[in-house]
Motif scaffolding. Structure first.
Motif, PDB file in Angstrom:
ATOM      1  N   THR A 117       0.719  -1.269  -0.129  1.00 53.37           N
ATOM      2  CA  THR A 117       0.250   0.079  -0.101  1.00 53.37           C
ATOM      3  C   THR A 117       0.738   1.355   0.083  1.00 53.37           C
ATOM      4  N   LYS A 118       1.864   1.177   0.804  1.00 51.64           N
ATOM      5  CA  LYS A 118       2.943   2.148   0.650  1.00 51.64           C
ATOM      6  C   LYS A 118       4.161   1.590   1.071  1.00 51.64           C
ATOM      7  N   HIS A 119       5.444   2.038   0.176  1.00 47.38           N
ATOM      8  CA  HIS A 119       6.620   1.468   0.396  1.00 47.38           C
ATOM      9  C   HIS A 119       7.427   2.592   0.991  1.00 47.38           C
ATOM     10  N   HIS A 120       8.953   2.440   1.489  1.00 49.47           N
ATOM     11  CA  HIS A 120       9.632   3.385   2.167  1.00 49.47           C
ATOM     12  C   HIS A 120       9.574   4.950   1.378  1.00 49.47           C
ATOM     13  N   ASP A 121       9.516   4.800   0.127  1.00 44.19           N
ATOM     14  CA  ASP A 121       9.419   6.003  -0.563  1.00 44.19           C
ATOM     15  C   ASP A 121       8.251   7.090  -0.328  1.00 44.19           C
ATOM     16  N   GLY A 122       7.197   6.502   0.317  1.00 49.06           N
ATOM     17  CA  GLY A 122       6.060   7.089   1.046  1.00 49.06           C
ATOM     18  C   GLY A 122       4.973   7.338  -0.090  1.00 49.06           C
ATOM     19  N   PHE A 123       5.050   6.955  -1.063  1.00 43.51           N
ATOM     20  CA  PHE A 123       4.110   6.931  -2.308  1.00 43.51           C
ATOM     21  C   PHE A 123       2.976   6.112  -1.793  1.00 43.51           C
ATOM     22  N   CYS A 124       1.662   6.487  -2.121  1.00 45.54           N
ATOM     23  CA  CYS A 124       0.490   5.605  -1.404  1.00 45.54           C
ATOM     24  C   CYS A 124      -0.329   5.256  -2.559  1.00 45.54           C
ATOM     25  N   LEU A 125      -0.573   3.964  -2.755  1.00 46.63           N
ATOM     26  CA  LEU A 125      -1.243   3.257  -3.572  1.00 46.63           C
ATOM     27  C   LEU A 125      -2.910   3.475  -3.641  1.00 46.63           C
ATOM     28  N   HIS A 126      -3.231   4.256  -2.451  1.00 49.20           N
ATOM     29  CA  HIS A 126      -4.637   4.436  -1.997  1.00 49.20           C
ATOM     30  C   HIS A 126      -4.952   5.758  -1.579  1.00 49.20           C
ATOM     31  N   ASP A 127      -6.167   6.022  -1.668  1.00 44.98           N
ATOM     32  CA  ASP A 127      -6.615   7.596  -1.365  1.00 44.98           C
ATOM     33  C   ASP A 127      -6.667   7.745   0.028  1.00 44.98           C
ATOM     34  N   THR A 128      -5.441   7.983   0.612  1.00 42.13           N
ATOM     35  CA  THR A 128      -5.236   8.357   2.032  1.00 42.13           C
ATOM     36  C   THR A 128      -5.354   9.699   2.168  1.00 42.13           C
ATOM     37  N   LYS A 129      -5.986  10.210   3.293  1.00 44.75           N
ATOM     38  CA  LYS A 129      -6.220  11.411   3.639  1.00 44.75           C
ATOM     39  C   LYS A 129      -5.182  12.216   4.241  1.00 44.75           C
ATOM     40  N   PHE A 130      -3.917  11.647   4.490  1.00 43.81           N
ATOM     41  CA  PHE A 130      -2.749  12.067   5.173  1.00 43.81           C
ATOM     42  C   PHE A 130      -1.651  12.555   4.598  1.00 43.81           C
ATOM     43  N   THR A 131      -1.692  12.376   2.839  1.00 44.62           N
ATOM     44  CA  THR A 131      -0.818  12.928   2.555  1.00 44.62           C
ATOM     45  C   THR A 131      -1.258  13.091   0.911  1.00 44.62           C
ATOM     46  N   TYR A 168       0.834  -4.474   3.136  1.00 46.63           N
ATOM     47  CA  TYR A 168       2.049  -4.410   3.426  1.00 46.63           C
ATOM     48  C   TYR A 168       2.022  -2.707   3.563  1.00 46.63           C
ATOM     49  N   PHE A 169       2.785  -2.206   4.617  1.00 44.46           N
ATOM     50  CA  PHE A 169       2.741  -0.771   4.701  1.00 44.46           C
ATOM     51  C   PHE A 169       4.350  -0.576   5.434  1.00 44.46           C
ATOM     52  N   SER A 170       5.055   0.409   4.772  1.00 42.13           N
ATOM     53  CA  SER A 170       6.247   0.800   5.385  1.00 42.13           C
ATOM     54  C   SER A 170       6.233   1.885   6.531  1.00 42.13           C
ATOM     55  N   LYS A 171       6.504   1.357   7.689  1.00 39.63           N
ATOM     56  CA  LYS A 171       6.684   2.186   8.945  1.00 39.63           C
ATOM     57  C   LYS A 171       7.526   3.717   8.453  1.00 39.63           C
ATOM     58  N   GLY A 233      11.962  -2.485   9.790  1.00 40.39           N
ATOM     59  CA  GLY A 233      12.243  -3.061  11.116  1.00 40.39           C
ATOM     60  C   GLY A 233      13.237  -2.303  11.867  1.00 40.39           C
ATOM     61  N   TRP A 234      13.948  -1.250  11.369  1.00 46.51           N
ATOM     62  CA  TRP A 234      14.849  -0.550  12.112  1.00 46.51           C
ATOM     63  C   TRP A 234      14.051   0.451  12.773  1.00 46.51           C
ATOM     64  N   ILE A 235      12.979   0.406  12.620  1.00 44.99           N
ATOM     65  CA  ILE A 235      12.206   1.457  13.803  1.00 44.99           C
ATOM     66  C   ILE A 235      11.482   0.544  14.578  1.00 44.99           C
ATOM     67  N   HIS A 236      11.819   0.709  15.865  1.00 49.72           N
ATOM     68  CA  HIS A 236      11.217  -0.078  16.964  1.00 49.72           C
ATOM     69  C   HIS A 236      11.216   0.237  18.284  1.00 49.72           C
ATOM     70  N   GLY A 237      10.747  -0.364  19.160  1.00 51.07           N
ATOM     71  CA  GLY A 237      10.577  -0.181  20.754  1.00 51.07           C
ATOM     72  C   GLY A 237       9.445   0.408  20.944  1.00 51.07           C
ATOM     73  N   GLU A 238       9.220   0.888  22.138  1.00 49.84           N
ATOM     74  CA  GLU A 238       8.303   1.511  22.654  1.00 49.84           C
ATOM     75  C   GLU A 238       8.509   2.891  23.300  1.00 49.84           C
ATOM     76  N   GLY A 239       7.523   3.688  23.427  1.00 45.86           N
ATOM     77  CA  GLY A 239       7.774   4.965  24.055  1.00 45.86           C
ATOM     78  C   GLY A 239       7.936   5.979  23.092  1.00 45.86           C
ATOM     79  N   PRO A 240       8.191   7.067  23.528  1.00 40.38           N
ATOM     80  CA  PRO A 240       8.311   8.245  22.822  1.00 40.38           C
ATOM     81  C   PRO A 240       9.047   8.422  21.333  1.00 40.38           C
ATOM     82  N   LYS A 241      10.206   7.295  21.352  1.00 39.67           N
ATOM     83  CA  LYS A 241      10.919   7.301  20.490  1.00 39.67           C
ATOM     84  C   LYS A 241      10.481   6.209  19.242  1.00 39.67           C
TER      85      LYS A 241
END
Ligand code: GLC
Length: 456
Positions: A117-131, A168-171, A233-241
């Motif tokens: 639905t969105k790879h790391h490049d951020g281009f969305c293949l759907h009608d998202t309201k957020f970009t 599939y959605f890229s974080k 997978g390199w974006i992980h953990g819990e909390g503010p970061k």
């Protein structure tokens, strides 16, 4: 952390001791269905498909040594990045027919699709309201096409045919202003945010909210979705970061109870399925898993790609299933929206084989000794039916006898039936418990593999 060492393609030693078993009964039920399905068609489709280059990664200077190899060397990095981002202005897969993709999946014996639905490049293949960086924005020529919402039209076509749906959605989002400064232009980009998160928590909070909104939007407006496949997978953990995925997934499950979450490589309660990439574990690993493997050499479409043979694909599927996993076989659709001909050919052959031998694949569970020489073993979930699948090598033509090795776990066979023809195969028992199958002269062998039911 899960240690994944891909010694070579198709062999990996996997330590899954940190797998967190999901206690939610609805998720456990979904995982049973997921494991029964065995075969998913993964598709990477996006801006990169048009150019026939590696997906998203060429935007990362740190990864340029492998990902930018296909790009003209005299193009400076910033010019390249600008050009890549501008591909939304020419994305126009006018021959995209979601029904054709879904039909190809059904014919190929696939039980679900996994779609970017969105790879790391951020281009969305759907009608998202957020970009606005999406197929449905007027900046993209495809926006005027009735199928501009690729995700919606595809997921609907799949569900109409009984196929499951994994989003599939890229974080990571390398287009979002709260991830990289200036879309990575003028800076040396790495896969990580271009700023220290601690130094600007409000900025990261905006990115957290954006990610949360996009995930919930997919679940709410594009559902029912069976599984969320969260890459990056390199974006992980819990909390503010982190991206607080634990909370996002919990919220998503209020819309879709039993939703499977695949937050890759995190070993948290948001990773219901382990996803080895371009490899298969050496042996059964006892937890739900799905290997994602490309049919050609790349995830996205490449003009001169090299496709695996039907034999390789069938053998791969059997290997995966004998070890208790699922196979997400990836095909990169072409810039005009059609599936590449060599891919369609392989899928059809795979579907023919599964049409005859599917009882030994779908809905099965592992059966010791799993694999032995050319043989692989499976059993029905209730344990009543046991199957042995013989993987024929290329060029193995004159086969009259074949040894089914002694395996104490299987017990002495009383009858052996060839699944594809329904014919009983005569055999002679050996002293060590193995049996020698004697194929009749008119035995019509499959080119790639034959499944047999063993009656004990
Ligand atoms: C790898 C690739 C990524 C791709 C993914 C699919 O992580 O880097 O681009 O989407 O595999 O599993």
């Amino acid at each position: 952390m899960i240690a994944l060492a891909c010694a070579a393609l198709f062999a990996a030693s996997l330590d899954v001791s940190h797998y967190v078993e999901n206690k939610d009964p609805a998720v456990r039920a979904s995982l049973e269905t997921f494991r029964d399905r065995k075969l998913g068609l993964m598709m990477h489709f996006g801006l990169y498909s048009q150019a026939g280059i590696i997906e998203s990664w060429p935007l990362v200077d740190d990864d340029a040594h492998w990902s930018r190899r296909e790009i003209e060397r005299d193009v400076p990095a910033d010019a390249f990045k600008r050009g890549y981002y501008a591909l939304n202005k020419s994305f126009n897969p006018v021959r995209y027919r979601p029904e054709a993709w879904a039909d190809a999946a059904v014919r190929g014996g696939f039980k679900y699709v996994v779609f970017t639905t969105k790879h790391h490049d951020g281009f969305c293949l759907h009608d998202t309201k957020f970009t606005d960086y999406k197929t449905t924005d007027p900046s993209c020529p495809f926006s005027s096409n009735p199928r501009a919402d690729v995700v919606k039209t595809l997921f609907d076509a799949c569900r109409a045919r009984g196929l499951g749906v994994t989003a599939y959605f890229s974080k990571a989002d390398w287009h979002h202003p709260d991830y990289w400064d200036n879309r990575g232009v003028g800076i040396r980009t790495t896969r990580n945010p271009s700023f220290e998160i601690e130094s600007d928590l409000p900025r990261w909070k905006r990115f957290q909210d954006f990610t949360r909104n996009q995930i919930l939007e997919l679940v709410r407006n594009y559902g029912p979705i069976d599984a969320l496949w969260l890459d990056g997978g390199w974006i992980h953990g819990e909390g503010p970061k982190s991206l607080n995925l634990h909370d996002v997934v919990a919220e998503a499950r209020r819309t879709t109870p039993g939703l499977i979450a695949i937050d890759r490589w995190q070993c948290t309660d948001c990773e219901d399925v382990i996803t080895p990439e371009q490899c298969v574990p050496d042996e059964p690993i006892g937890v739900p898993w799905e290997s994602c493997i490309t049919l050609a050499d790349h995830w996205g479409y490449h003009y001169d790609d090299c496709y695996k043979s039907a034999r390789e694909v069938i053998h791969l599927l059997v290997d995966v299933v004998a070890k208790g996993g699922n196979l997400a076989l990836n095909v990169g659709p072409m810039p005009d929206g059609r599936l590449p001909h060599p891919a369609v050919e392989r899928l059809e052959r795979l579907g023919d084989w599964l049409g005859k031998n599917g009882a030994a694949i779908y809905g099965t569970r592992v059966q010791a000794p799993y694999k032995s020489g050319p043989w692989a073993f499976t059993r029905s979930k209730d344990g009543k039916r046991v199957f042995a699948i013989c993987l024929w090598k290329a060029g193995e033509r004159e086969l009259r006898t074949q040894l089914l090795p002694a395996a104490k776990e299987l017990g002495a066979p009383k009858r052996v039936v060839h699944l594809a023809s329904g014919k009983e195969i005569p055999f002679a028992a050996r002293a060590d418990g193995g049996v020698v199958l004697a194929f009749p002269a008119d035995f019509a062998r499959d080119e790639c593999a034959d499944a047999f039911e063993i009656f004990r």
